[in-house]
Motif scaffolding. Structure first.
Motif, PDB file in Angstrom:
ATOM      1  N   LEU A 186       4.985  -6.879   7.694  1.00 55.40           N
ATOM      2  CA  LEU A 186       3.712  -6.186   7.883  1.00 55.40           C
ATOM      3  C   LEU A 186       3.104  -5.876   6.519  1.00 55.40           C
ATOM      4  O   LEU A 186       3.809  -5.496   5.578  1.00 55.40           O
ATOM      5  N   ALA A 187       1.789  -6.016   6.419  1.00 58.57           N
ATOM      6  CA  ALA A 187       1.111  -5.772   5.147  1.00 58.57           C
ATOM      7  C   ALA A 187       1.378  -4.366   4.626  1.00 58.57           C
ATOM      8  O   ALA A 187       1.551  -4.153   3.423  1.00 58.57           O
ATOM      9  N   VAL A 188       1.425  -3.383   5.530  1.00 60.22           N
ATOM     10  CA  VAL A 188       1.626  -1.996   5.129  1.00 60.22           C
ATOM     11  C   VAL A 188       2.988  -1.777   4.476  1.00 60.22           C
ATOM     12  O   VAL A 188       3.170  -0.833   3.704  1.00 60.22           O
ATOM     13  N   GLU A 189       3.944  -2.655   4.769  1.00 60.74           N
ATOM     14  CA  GLU A 189       5.296  -2.510   4.233  1.00 60.74           C
ATOM     15  C   GLU A 189       5.493  -3.232   2.903  1.00 60.74           C
ATOM     16  O   GLU A 189       6.544  -3.093   2.269  1.00 60.74           O
ATOM     17  N   LEU A 190       4.498  -3.998   2.473  1.00 60.28           N
ATOM     18  CA  LEU A 190       4.635  -4.742   1.222  1.00 60.28           C
ATOM     19  C   LEU A 190       4.475  -3.817   0.019  1.00 60.28           C
ATOM     20  O   LEU A 190       3.631  -2.922   0.030  1.00 60.28           O
ATOM     21  N   PRO A 191       5.281  -4.013  -1.038  1.00 60.24           N
ATOM     22  CA  PRO A 191       5.055  -3.270  -2.289  1.00 60.24           C
ATOM     23  C   PRO A 191       3.650  -3.567  -2.823  1.00 60.24           C
ATOM     24  O   PRO A 191       3.045  -4.599  -2.489  1.00 60.24           O
ATOM     25  N   TYR A 192       3.146  -2.672  -3.668  1.00 60.04           N
ATOM     26  CA  TYR A 192       1.759  -2.753  -4.121  1.00 60.04           C
ATOM     27  C   TYR A 192       1.418  -4.111  -4.728  1.00 60.04           C
ATOM     28  O   TYR A 192       0.407  -4.726  -4.370  1.00 60.04           O
ATOM     29  N   GLY A 193       2.265  -4.600  -5.613  1.00 60.45           N
ATOM     30  CA  GLY A 193       1.983  -5.887  -6.257  1.00 60.45           C
ATOM     31  C   GLY A 193       1.943  -7.032  -5.270  1.00 60.45           C
ATOM     32  O   GLY A 193       1.122  -7.944  -5.382  1.00 60.45           O
ATOM     33  N   ARG A 194       2.835  -7.005  -4.292  1.00 61.20           N
ATOM     34  CA  ARG A 194       2.851  -8.051  -3.258  1.00 61.20           C
ATOM     35  C   ARG A 194       1.602  -7.952  -2.376  1.00 61.20           C
ATOM     36  O   ARG A 194       1.063  -8.961  -1.928  1.00 61.20           O
ATOM     37  N   LYS A 195       1.150  -6.733  -2.143  1.00 66.60           N
ATOM     38  CA  LYS A 195      -0.056  -6.548  -1.334  1.00 66.60           C
ATOM     39  C   LYS A 195      -1.270  -7.141  -2.058  1.00 66.60           C
ATOM     40  O   LYS A 195      -2.142  -7.760  -1.435  1.00 66.60           O
ATOM     41  N   ARG A 196      -1.316  -6.961  -3.374  1.00 67.61           N
ATOM     42  CA  ARG A 196      -2.408  -7.563  -4.142  1.00 67.61           C
ATOM     43  C   ARG A 196      -2.331  -9.088  -4.081  1.00 67.61           C
ATOM     44  O   ARG A 196      -3.356  -9.776  -4.024  1.00 67.61           O
ATOM     45  N   ALA A 197      -1.122  -9.629  -4.095  1.00 65.34           N
ATOM     46  CA  ALA A 197      -0.960 -11.077  -3.965  1.00 65.34           C
ATOM     47  C   ALA A 197      -1.457 -11.550  -2.603  1.00 65.34           C
ATOM     48  O   ALA A 197      -2.087 -12.608  -2.486  1.00 65.34           O
ATOM     49  N   MET A 239      -5.065  -6.095 -12.260  1.00 68.86           N
ATOM     50  CA  MET A 239      -3.806  -5.446 -12.654  1.00 68.86           C
ATOM     51  C   MET A 239      -3.834  -3.923 -12.494  1.00 68.86           C
ATOM     52  O   MET A 239      -2.861  -3.244 -12.833  1.00 68.86           O
ATOM     53  N   ALA A 240      -4.925  -3.380 -11.983  1.00 61.12           N
ATOM     54  CA  ALA A 240      -5.057  -1.921 -11.904  1.00 61.12           C
ATOM     55  C   ALA A 240      -3.933  -1.302 -11.087  1.00 61.12           C
ATOM     56  O   ALA A 240      -3.631  -1.740  -9.978  1.00 61.12           O
ATOM     57  N   GLY A 241      -3.310  -0.277 -11.653  1.00 59.84           N
ATOM     58  CA  GLY A 241      -2.284   0.482 -10.950  1.00 59.84           C
ATOM     59  C   GLY A 241      -0.936  -0.195 -10.826  1.00 59.84           C
ATOM     60  O   GLY A 241      -0.068   0.282 -10.086  1.00 59.84           O
ATOM     61  N   MET A 242      -0.729  -1.289 -11.526  1.00 58.91           N
ATOM     62  CA  MET A 242       0.510  -2.045 -11.367  1.00 58.91           C
ATOM     63  C   MET A 242       1.562  -1.677 -12.399  1.00 58.91           C
ATOM     64  O   MET A 242       1.255  -1.389 -13.546  1.00 58.91           O
ATOM     65  N   ALA A 243       2.821  -1.758 -11.972  1.00 59.70           N
ATOM     66  CA  ALA A 243       3.951  -1.650 -12.891  1.00 59.70           C
ATOM     67  C   ALA A 243       4.069  -2.969 -13.657  1.00 59.70           C
ATOM     68  O   ALA A 243       3.524  -3.994 -13.251  1.00 59.70           O
ATOM     69  N   GLN A 244       4.820  -2.935 -14.762  1.00 60.74           N
ATOM     70  CA  GLN A 244       4.910  -4.113 -15.630  1.00 60.74           C
ATOM     71  C   GLN A 244       5.425  -5.342 -14.892  1.00 60.74           C
ATOM     72  O   GLN A 244       4.917  -6.458 -15.082  1.00 60.74           O
ATOM     73  N   GLU A 245       6.398  -5.156 -14.022  1.00 63.22           N
ATOM     74  CA  GLU A 245       6.951  -6.292 -13.278  1.00 63.22           C
ATOM     75  C   GLU A 245       5.867  -6.951 -12.418  1.00 63.22           C
ATOM     76  O   GLU A 245       5.769  -8.182 -12.349  1.00 63.22           O
ATOM     77  N   ASP A 246       5.040  -6.126 -11.776  1.00 64.33           N
ATOM     78  CA  ASP A 246       3.956  -6.664 -10.947  1.00 64.33           C
ATOM     79  C   ASP A 246       2.886  -7.326 -11.807  1.00 64.33           C
ATOM     80  O   ASP A 246       2.317  -8.352 -11.426  1.00 64.33           O
ATOM     81  N   ILE A 247       2.606  -6.739 -12.979  1.00 61.90           N
ATOM     82  CA  ILE A 247       1.613  -7.327 -13.887  1.00 61.90           C
ATOM     83  C   ILE A 247       2.032  -8.731 -14.283  1.00 61.90           C
ATOM     84  O   ILE A 247       1.226  -9.674 -14.263  1.00 61.90           O
ATOM     85  N   GLU A 248       3.305  -8.896 -14.614  1.00 64.29           N
ATOM     86  CA  GLU A 248       3.794 -10.219 -15.008  1.00 64.29           C
ATOM     87  C   GLU A 248       3.697 -11.205 -13.849  1.00 64.29           C
ATOM     88  O   GLU A 248       3.315 -12.373 -14.026  1.00 64.29           O
ATOM     89  N   ARG A 249       3.999 -10.726 -12.638  1.00 64.45           N
ATOM     90  CA  ARG A 249       3.959 -11.615 -11.468  1.00 64.45           C
ATOM     91  C   ARG A 249       2.526 -12.043 -11.158  1.00 64.45           C
ATOM     92  O   ARG A 249       2.246 -13.216 -10.919  1.00 64.45           O
ATOM     93  N   ILE A 250       1.579 -11.076 -11.156  1.00 69.37           N
ATOM     94  CA  ILE A 250       0.196 -11.400 -10.819  1.00 69.37           C
ATOM     95  C   ILE A 250      -0.468 -12.205 -11.945  1.00 69.37           C
ATOM     96  O   ILE A 250      -1.292 -13.083 -11.682  1.00 69.37           O
ATOM     97  N   SER A 251      -0.094 -11.938 -13.189  1.00 65.90           N
ATOM     98  CA  SER A 251      -0.601 -12.755 -14.300  1.00 65.90           C
ATOM     99  C   SER A 251      -0.196 -14.212 -14.118  1.00 65.90           C
ATOM    100  O   SER A 251      -1.010 -15.135 -14.295  1.00 65.90           O
ATOM    101  N   GLY A 252       1.070 -14.415 -13.766  1.00 63.26           N
ATOM    102  CA  GLY A 252       1.551 -15.772 -13.507  1.00 63.26           C
ATOM    103  C   GLY A 252       0.805 -16.414 -12.355  1.00 63.26           C
ATOM    104  O   GLY A 252       0.463 -17.603 -12.391  1.00 63.26           O
ATOM    105  N   LEU A 253       0.536 -15.612 -11.322  1.00 62.83           N
ATOM    106  CA  LEU A 253      -0.191 -16.108 -10.158  1.00 62.83           C
ATOM    107  C   LEU A 253      -1.607 -16.538 -10.544  1.00 62.83           C
ATOM    108  O   LEU A 253      -2.069 -17.623 -10.159  1.00 62.83           O
ATOM    109  N   ILE A 254      -2.300 -15.704 -11.312  1.00 62.23           N
ATOM    110  CA  ILE A 254      -3.664 -16.047 -11.728  1.00 62.23           C
ATOM    111  C   ILE A 254      -3.660 -17.324 -12.558  1.00 62.23           C
ATOM    112  O   ILE A 254      -4.525 -18.192 -12.398  1.00 62.23           O
TER     113      ILE A 254
END
Length: 256
Positions: free
Chosen positions: A146-157, A177-192
Motif C-alpha cells: 500500500l502506498a501509505v506504508e511506503l517509506p517517504y523516499g519510496r513514496k516519492r519514487a 529531494m525535499a525532506g529526504m534522508a541521505q540514503e533516499d537522496i542518493e536513491r532518487i538522484s540515481g533514479l533521476i
C-alpha cells in the motif's frame, strides 16, 4: 549547428500587486538535458516554475514548448503535449497498492476515464506496463505494498512512476529531494539520472550537491532575475552567485 531547444521562455514576468516576483526571465532548456533552476531563498524559483508549468499565468512574456507557443494554455493541455510536472498526478492514493496507483495513471495516459467499474480482467491488461514502470523506479518488489506504508523516499519514487506513466518528453521536478534522508537522496538522484536517458528534465532543487552531480546546465535566479547560467563549475565560482548565497550559508536554505 543550432542547439535543439525543447522549452524556452522569453521576457517571462510575473507581477503580484506591484511586486515583481519574476522579472524578464529568458530561459532555454536543451533537449535531453538535465537543467536545474536554483537560487537563494526568495529568488523566484517556485514562481518561475509555476509559470513554466502554467499553474500561474504570466503577466508578460512567452513560453514555447517543442516549437509551440503554450503561453495561454492550461496545465492539463500541456501535459497532453508531453510536458509533465511531477505532482500533477502524483498525489498517490494512499490505500491503493503501488501497482494500482501506476495502473490508474496509465488509464489517464491512454485517454480513458478512470475505469473503476471495469472488471479486474480488463484492468489487468495494464499490469505489464505498470510493473515495467515500477521496475524502472526501483519499486518492483513493492508492487503489492500500500502506498501509505511506503517509506517517504519510496513514496516519492512511486510519484515519479505515476508521472512517467504519462510518457512525458519533458519532466519538471519541484524539489525532488525535499525532506529526504541521505540514503533516499542518493536513491532518487540515481533514479533521476536513469530516467533522464531519453527525456529532458528541468528541476528546482535546493540540494547543491545533487545539482552538481546531476545537472548539465544551471540557471541561477536572484530577486526574480537570471543572475548567472552555465555548468556547475562555472556558476559555483561566479562572484555574484557566491554573494547571493552567502546568507544561506548561515541561515540554511529556504524556499522560493
Amino acid at each position: 549547428m543550432a542547439e535543439d531547444v525543447i522549452l524556452s521562455a522569453a521576457g517571462l514576468t510575473k507581477e503580484f500587486k506591484g511586486f515583481l516576483a519574476v522579472n524578464n526571465v529568458d530561459l532555454k532548456v536543451a533537449r535531453g538535458a538535465i537543467h536545474a533552476l536554483i537560487g537563494p531563498n526568495g529568488a523566484g524559483k517556485t514562481t518561475c516554475f509555476n509559470l513554466l508549468t502554467k499553474f500561474l499565468q504570466p503577466t508578460r512574456g512567452t513560453i514555447v514548448y517543442n516549437g509551440r507557443d503554450i503561453s495561454a494554455m492550461q496545465p492539463a493541455d500541456i501535459a497532453r503535449l508531453g510536458l509533465v510536472r511531477s505532482f500533477q498526478i502524483s498525489a498517490v492514493f494512499p490505500h491503493m497498492t503501488a501497482l494500482e496507483n501506476v495502473r490508474i495513471a496509465l488509464q489517464r495516459q491512454r485517454g480513458d476515464s478512470f475505469d473503476f467499474w471495469r472488471s479486474e480482467r480488463v484492468l489487468s491488461t495494464l499490469n505489464g506496463r505498470a510493473l515495467e514502470l515500477l521496475d524502472e523506479v526501483g519499486l518492483a518488489e513493492f508492487a503489492d505494498a500500500l502506498a501509505v506504508e511506503l517509506p517517504y523516499g519510496r513514496k516519492r519514487a512511486l510519484e515519479i512512476a505515476t508521472t512517467l506513466a504519462l510518457n512525458p518528453d519533458m519532466l519538471l521536478l519541484d524539489e525532488p529531494m525535499a525532506g529526504m534522508a541521505q540514503e533516499d537522496i542518493e536513491r532518487i538522484s540515481g533514479l533521476i539520472g536513469r530516467i533522464s536517458k531519453n527525456r529532458t528534465i528541468l528541476m528546482v532543487e535546493h540540494n547543491l550537491s545533487v545539482v552538481a552531480s546531476l545537472s548539465d546546465r544551471i540557471t541561477v535566479l536572484a530577486r526574480g532575475q537570471v543572475l548567472a547560467e552555465g555548468d556547475y563549475a562555472a556558476v559555483s565560482k561566479d562572484p555574484r552567485v557566491i554573494e547571493a548565497y552567502i546568507g544561506e550559508v548561515y541561515t540554511g536554505a529556504g524556499h522560493g
